[in-house]
Design an enzyme around this catalytic site. Structure first.
Site, mmCIF file in Angstrom:
data_model
loop_
_atom_site.group_PDB
_atom_site.id
_atom_site.type_symbol
_atom_site.label_atom_id
_atom_site.label_comp_id
_atom_site.label_asym_id
_atom_site.label_seq_id
_atom_site.Cartn_x
_atom_site.Cartn_y
_atom_site.Cartn_z
ATOM 1 C CB CYS A 193 -0.957 0.077 1.179
ATOM 2 S SG CYS A 193 -2.206 -1.182 1.174
ATOM 3 N NE ARG A 224 4.680 1.664 0.327
ATOM 4 C CZ ARG A 224 5.308 1.803 1.490
ATOM 5 N NH1 ARG A 224 6.504 2.334 1.508
ATOM 6 N NH2 ARG A 224 4.757 1.438 2.623
ATOM 7 C CD1 TRP A 240 0.299 -6.226 -2.561
ATOM 8 C CD2 TRP A 240 -0.335 -6.942 -0.540
ATOM 9 N NE1 TRP A 240 0.757 -7.507 -2.403
ATOM 10 C CE2 TRP A 240 0.378 -7.973 -1.178
ATOM 11 C CE3 TRP A 240 -0.836 -7.176 0.740
ATOM 12 C CZ2 TRP A 240 0.606 -9.203 -0.592
ATOM 13 C CZ3 TRP A 240 -0.610 -8.401 1.328
ATOM 14 C CH2 TRP A 240 0.103 -9.404 0.664
ATOM 15 C CG ASN A 299 -0.036 0.748 4.541
ATOM 16 O OD1 ASN A 299 -0.320 -0.440 4.433
ATOM 17 N ND2 ASN A 299 1.210 1.186 4.629
ATOM 18 N N GLY A 300 -2.614 -0.886 6.119
ATOM 19 C CA GLY A 300 -2.597 -1.666 7.357
ATOM 20 C C GLY A 300 -3.862 -2.493 7.499
ATOM 21 C CD GLU A 335 19.217 -13.094 -1.725
ATOM 22 O OE1 GLU A 335 18.487 -13.507 -0.809
ATOM 23 O OE2 GLU A 335 18.955 -12.074 -2.377
ATOM 24 C CE LYS A 347 17.067 -10.930 -4.928
ATOM 25 N NZ LYS A 347 16.654 -11.383 -3.664
ATOM 26 C CD GLU A 353 12.400 -11.980 -4.662
ATOM 27 O OE1 GLU A 353 11.469 -11.439 -4.070
ATOM 28 O OE2 GLU A 353 13.585 -11.771 -4.364
ATOM 29 C CG HIS A 365 22.000 -36.458 5.080
ATOM 30 N ND1 HIS A 365 22.453 -37.640 5.646
ATOM 31 C CD2 HIS A 365 23.041 -35.593 5.155
ATOM 32 C CE1 HIS A 365 23.692 -37.474 6.062
ATOM 33 N NE2 HIS A 365 24.076 -36.251 5.768
ATOM 34 C CE LYS A 374 12.682 -2.875 -2.098
ATOM 35 N NZ LYS A 374 13.667 -3.910 -2.478
HETATM 36 O O1 M6R Z 1 12.714 -4.534 4.024
HETATM 37 P P1 M6R Z 1 13.181 -5.889 4.522
HETATM 38 O O2 M6R Z 1 14.640 -6.081 4.293
HETATM 39 O O3 M6R Z 1 12.809 -6.123 5.949
HETATM 40 O O4 M6R Z 1 12.407 -6.937 3.649
HETATM 41 C C1 M6R Z 1 12.528 -8.307 3.929
HETATM 42 C C2 M6R Z 1 11.983 -9.175 2.813
HETATM 43 O O5 M6R Z 1 10.625 -8.902 2.605
HETATM 44 C C3 M6R Z 1 12.752 -8.948 1.500
HETATM 45 O O6 M6R Z 1 14.118 -9.194 1.647
HETATM 46 C C4 M6R Z 1 12.178 -9.884 0.403
HETATM 47 O O7 M6R Z 1 12.466 -11.211 0.706
HETATM 48 C C5 M6R Z 1 12.720 -9.496 -0.974
HETATM 49 N N1 M6R Z 1 11.650 -9.567 -1.930
HETATM 50 C C6 M6R Z 1 13.793 -10.378 -1.452
HETATM 51 O O8 M6R Z 1 14.231 -10.048 -2.725
#
Ligand code: M6R
Length: 614
Positions: free
Chosen positions: A2, A27, A76, A102-103, A487, A491, A494, A510, A609
């Protein structure tokens, strides 16, 4: 998650608000809307549409909304599907009040039931609409035309998290905002003022800002801003200057923000580590209210974070344990407080968050402080809720990260966890000053090495395009390579929506080795370190079962050549720092893989985001 914008001034509000919403698109959202006050009516003109901002703009093109006061929102969806009807702003029975939110309002069902019993007609499925009707009641009854007082009164009755921004048709020079748990920033202009979820929305107009604190209400007028608590008592607060400009938040010729942000990493690390030593030759944090004596009293460290920031935290464990000989547990923030962790005055909790607003991590910070643990926040956002609620803050100076997938923020977090480890070692005396300096000098070599890695990425891009038809990719690593395997997999998941899994290479035998079939792509992070020989054995094991191996290895390392179907070479660095180099091909690989599938790598589906709900 949001985006909210509010404006009052001399400009056409619609232009300012829609431009602000566009800058907040990163966002994540699935509908958008605006309200602009036509002071001649007076009346609130509202337009809202499901889908992207382009849908809203097409609707607005039918008839522009004129006026110099406006509010806007990208939603959102939480309560109710992402439809026109549920998009914000929401209004009361008479259309006098417009609210964006927002929230989540947790007592919304009770509030709604009460409103309906009192004769209000609610037309959406949202929790927000109830707020508009509650303001209507307060404004008409107890508060007699005082909009800010009505908002304060309603806030006191709400449970949950919210940012509210409210306009009223009888107030052509007033926007009211309120916040609990989620961010709301005031932009201070000359004859005009702004409200937004973050400064990105208004830096084209002003770089002077003030972040609202918990349970504060702001009255925004052309000529000034008044902030009060929920009792209406005016409260002071500090303004800050945003030290980056609009250019930093634009694409600069790249097709996607993500590609630009990957390229920015050498500078982002340089900025993050620059100027960290004081005149006394000692490493320092940005904000600190923990004495050296208390730092020496730490007996245990927890690192809490989410998503990619959690992966940076896993690397932090290796650094802190090695340099400080302090036990470190790394935990997903969403799990942390619910298992009642053992925390006390001798515990340090390190929260890592790009945004500093992630609800899971923010709640972990609050829980830690309630238990009297010390909290250090590592964040990219100066003045974020987490930084303000912590005992110490360390800012990564990565600049704005717009793409949903985190790249330069993770890279700078890695630099930050190393520095935090060295800081603790310095104060606790577990490493002498010369050694701290020497590790710091190693870190200073990294930006140039990242530049070198970036210059070598053509083959990685080609490989990603060749593999982009695959539906499953595995990532393996050992030691600090393991968090980076996680990581790399995140990536790819997502961005490309394929099933990707990161694992410790030693663990695969295992069970997970059963996943390997002829041609299964497996990325192995095999840069030189103490476990190199064991890793080479692991590569042989998977290759013998048909895996197509993509091996990331250090320049000159011959041991991996016989087992690599594809080889990605990286310059040598200290093994503990190697994640800062292995990260780059993983980012490039995922972005290219997703683009080859025709996907938008800046705004992956279903993602936001900054995740500000638990
Ligand atoms: O703002 P933050 O670092 O707390 O966000 C944490 C996660 O939401 C963020 O790292 C998310 O996993 C990303 N989309 C990864 O690319």
């Amino acid at each position: 998650m949001c985006g909210i914008v509010g404006y009052v001034g001399e400009q056409q509000a619609l232009d300012v608000v829609v431009d602000g919403l566009r800058r907040l698109e990163y966002r994540g959202y699935d509908s958008a809307g605006v309200a602009v006050l036509d002071a001649t009516g007076p009346r609130l003109q509202i337009e809202r549409r499901a889908g992207k901002l382009a849908n809203l703009e097409a609707a607005l093109a039918q008839g522009r909304l004129a006026g110099t006061l406006g509010i806007g929102h990208t939603r959102w969806a939480t309560h109710g599907a992402p439809t026109d009807r549920n998009a914000h702003p929401h209004t009361d029975c008479s259309g006098a009040v417009a609210v964006v939110h927002n929230g989540t309002i947790e007592n919304f069902a009770d509030l709604r039931e009460g409103l309906e019993a009192r004769g209000h007609e609610l037309t959406s499925d949202t929790d927000t609409e109830a707020v508009a009707h509650l303001i209507e009641e307060r404004y008409a009854a107890g508060e007699e035309g005082d909009l800010a007082a009505a908002v304060r009164g309603v806030c006191a009755s709400l449970e949950g998290s919210y940012v509210l921004v409210v306009a009223h048709r009888d107030h052509p020079d007033l926007v009211v905002g309120a916040r609990r748990n989620l961010p709301l920033v005031v932009g201070i202009g000359d004859g005009e003022n702004f409200l937004a979820s973050d400064v990105t929305a208004f830096i084209a107009h002003t770089r002077e800002a003030r972040a609202l604190d918990q349970d504060q209400v702001v009255e925004l007028r052309r000529e000034g801003v008044v902030v009060t608590d929920l009792d209406g008592v005016e409260v002071g607060g500090e303004c800050f200057h945003v030290d980056w400009d609009t250019a930093a938040a634009e694409k600069a010729g790249f097709d996607y923000f993500m590609l630009k942000e990957i390229q920015e990493q050498p500078d982002a690390v340089r900025d993050t580590i620059g100027g960290r030593f004081g005149l006394d030759g000692r490493l320092r944090l940005d904000e600190l209210s923990i004495s050296d004596e208390d730092v020496r009293g730490f007996e245990k460290v927890f690192i809490v974070a989410a998503g990619s920031s959690y992966h940076s935290g896993l690397v932090g464990k290796y650094a802190i344990e090695r340099w400080c000989r302090l036990p470190v547990e790394v935990e997903m923030a969403s799990e942390f407080r619910y298992r009642d962790p053992v925390l006390d005055r001798h515990t340090l909790v390190v929260a890592i968050s790009q945004s500093g607003e992630t609800a899971d991590t923010l709640e972990a910070v609050r829980h830690a402080r309630q238990q009297r643990a010390w909290v250090l926040t590592i964040s990219n956002t100066v003045g974020s809720s987490m930084a303000r609620e912590s005992d110490a803050a360390f800012y990564t100076r990565g600049g704005p990260e717009i793409a949903v997938a985190s790249t330069k923020a993770v890279m700078t977090q890695l630099a930050a966890v190393y520095l935090a480890g060295l800081y603790l070692a310095q104060v606790r005396g577990t490493r002498d000053p010369d050694e701290v300096r020497s590790h710091f000098r190693d870190l200073e070599t990294v930006p140039a090495l990242i530049t070198e890695v970036l210059s070598r990425m053509d083959a990685t891009r080609k490989l990603a395009r060749d593999l982009s038809g695959e539906e499953r990719v595995l990532f393996l690593g050992r030691h600090v390579g393991y968090p980076m395997a996680l990581e790399g997999a995140l990536k790819l998941k997502e961005l490309a929506y394929v099933s990707a899994e990161g694992m410790p290479a030693g663990e695969i035998k295992h069970g997970p080795i059963a996943l390997i079939d002829k041609g299964t792509p497996v990325v192995v992070l095999a840069t030189r370190h103490a476990l190199q020989a064991k890793l080479v054995t692991n590569i042989q094991e998977i290759r013998a079962r048909g895996a197509r191996t993509i091996v990331i290895a250090t320049d000159g390392d011959e041991t991996v050549i016989p087992y690599a179907d594809h080889l990605i070479r990286l310059p040598d660095t200290k093994s503990l720092l190697s994640p800062m180099l292995t990260l780059v091909p993983l980012q490039v690989f995922a972005a290219e893989f997703a683009m080859a599938r025709g996907l938008d790598v800046d705004q992956p589906r279903n993602l936001a985001k900054s995740v500000t709900v638990e």
